[in-house]
Scaffold this motif. Structure first.
Motif, short mmCIF file in Angstrom:
data_model
loop_
_atom_site.label_atom_id
_atom_site.label_comp_id
_atom_site.label_asym_id
_atom_site.label_seq_id
_atom_site.Cartn_x
_atom_site.Cartn_y
_atom_site.Cartn_z
N ALA A 150 0.90 -1.08 -0.16
CA ALA A 150 0.01 0.07 0.03
C ALA A 150 0.87 1.50 -0.06
O ALA A 150 0.54 2.26 -0.95
CB ALA A 150 -0.94 0.03 1.14
N VAL A 151 2.02 1.31 0.72
CA VAL A 151 2.83 2.35 0.70
C VAL A 151 3.46 2.75 -0.73
O VAL A 151 3.53 3.99 -0.97
CB VAL A 151 3.97 2.41 1.92
N VAL A 152 3.69 1.77 -1.43
CA VAL A 152 4.41 1.84 -2.67
C VAL A 152 3.30 2.50 -3.44
O VAL A 152 3.84 3.57 -4.40
CB VAL A 152 5.31 0.46 -3.20
N LEU A 153 2.30 2.06 -3.36
CA LEU A 153 1.13 2.75 -4.29
C LEU A 153 0.84 4.45 -4.00
O LEU A 153 0.56 4.99 -4.79
CB LEU A 153 0.02 1.86 -4.10
N VAL A 154 0.86 4.57 -2.75
CA VAL A 154 0.53 5.82 -2.08
C VAL A 154 1.77 6.50 -2.53
O VAL A 154 1.46 7.86 -3.03
CB VAL A 154 0.39 5.84 -0.53
N VAL A 155 3.05 6.11 -2.54
CA VAL A 155 4.42 7.00 -2.81
C VAL A 155 4.02 7.33 -4.28
O VAL A 155 4.44 8.41 -4.68
CB VAL A 155 5.40 6.35 -2.44
N HIS A 156 3.61 6.36 -5.01
CA HIS A 156 3.61 6.44 -6.61
C HIS A 156 2.57 7.71 -6.77
O HIS A 156 2.69 8.76 -7.62
CB HIS A 156 3.14 5.28 -7.09
N VAL A 157 1.43 7.45 -6.08
CA VAL A 157 0.40 8.60 -6.31
C VAL A 157 1.19 10.22 -5.93
O VAL A 157 0.93 11.05 -6.52
CB VAL A 157 -0.86 8.45 -5.43
N VAL A 158 1.76 10.24 -4.80
CA VAL A 158 2.19 11.18 -4.26
C VAL A 158 3.24 11.89 -5.20
O VAL A 158 3.17 13.00 -5.55
CB VAL A 158 2.79 11.16 -2.75
N LEU A 159 4.32 10.98 -5.68
CA LEU A 159 5.06 11.55 -6.70
C LEU A 159 4.57 11.91 -7.91
O LEU A 159 5.08 12.97 -8.61
CB LEU A 159 6.20 10.22 -6.82
N THR A 160 3.40 11.14 -8.55
CA THR A 160 2.81 11.71 -9.75
C THR A 160 2.08 12.88 -9.57
O THR A 160 2.13 14.00 -10.35
CB THR A 160 2.02 10.42 -10.22
N VAL A 161 1.19 13.07 -8.38
CA VAL A 161 0.44 14.22 -8.29
C VAL A 161 1.56 15.62 -8.09
O VAL A 161 1.37 16.67 -8.39
CB VAL A 161 -0.41 13.99 -7.20
N GLY A 162 2.44 15.26 -7.14
CA GLY A 162 3.24 16.11 -6.90
C GLY A 162 4.25 16.76 -7.83
O GLY A 162 4.99 17.51 -7.92
N GLY A 163 4.22 16.11 -9.18
CA GLY A 163 5.11 16.60 -10.39
C GLY A 163 6.44 16.14 -10.43
O GLY A 163 7.44 16.75 -10.97
#
Length: 95
Positions: free
Chosen positions: A21-34
């Motif tokens: 779950a953390v890997v998926l959330v980090v991916h979201v944060v990195l993508t949304v954060g640009g």
């Protein structure tokens, strides 16, 4: 002995489910954060997140790419947290 084995199994399952779950959330944060898509951290996280997102990766296809990542990978993270909870409950019943 059985209690110890169940405890160890529950611990491993808990950490693995949380890590997915953390890997998926980090991916979201990195993508949304640009984040820079060519950065080694970003590419590593993306390469880990894509296979564990399973069929959620392209479940919804909104026009906005960031929204697509939030929804699809966010759902995958919730899925793994749910699987983690269910499997932990089953394993702990063995005790």
């Amino acid at each position: 002995m059985r209690t110890r084995v169940v405890g160890i199994a529950a611990g491993i399952i808990s950490w693995v489910g949380l890590a997915l779950a953390v890997v998926l959330v980090v991916h979201v944060v990195l993508t949304v954060g640009g984040a820079n898509p060519d950065n080694p951290i970003t590419t590593t996280i993306r390469s880990l997140a894509e296979p564990i997102s399973l069929a959620f990766k392209d479940l919804f296809n909104p026009q906005d790419a960031k929204l697509r990542v939030i929804v699809n990978f966010g759902l995958a993270a919730l899925f793994w947290l749910g699987v983690r909870a269910i499997v932990l409950k089953l394993v702990r019943r063995l005790n």
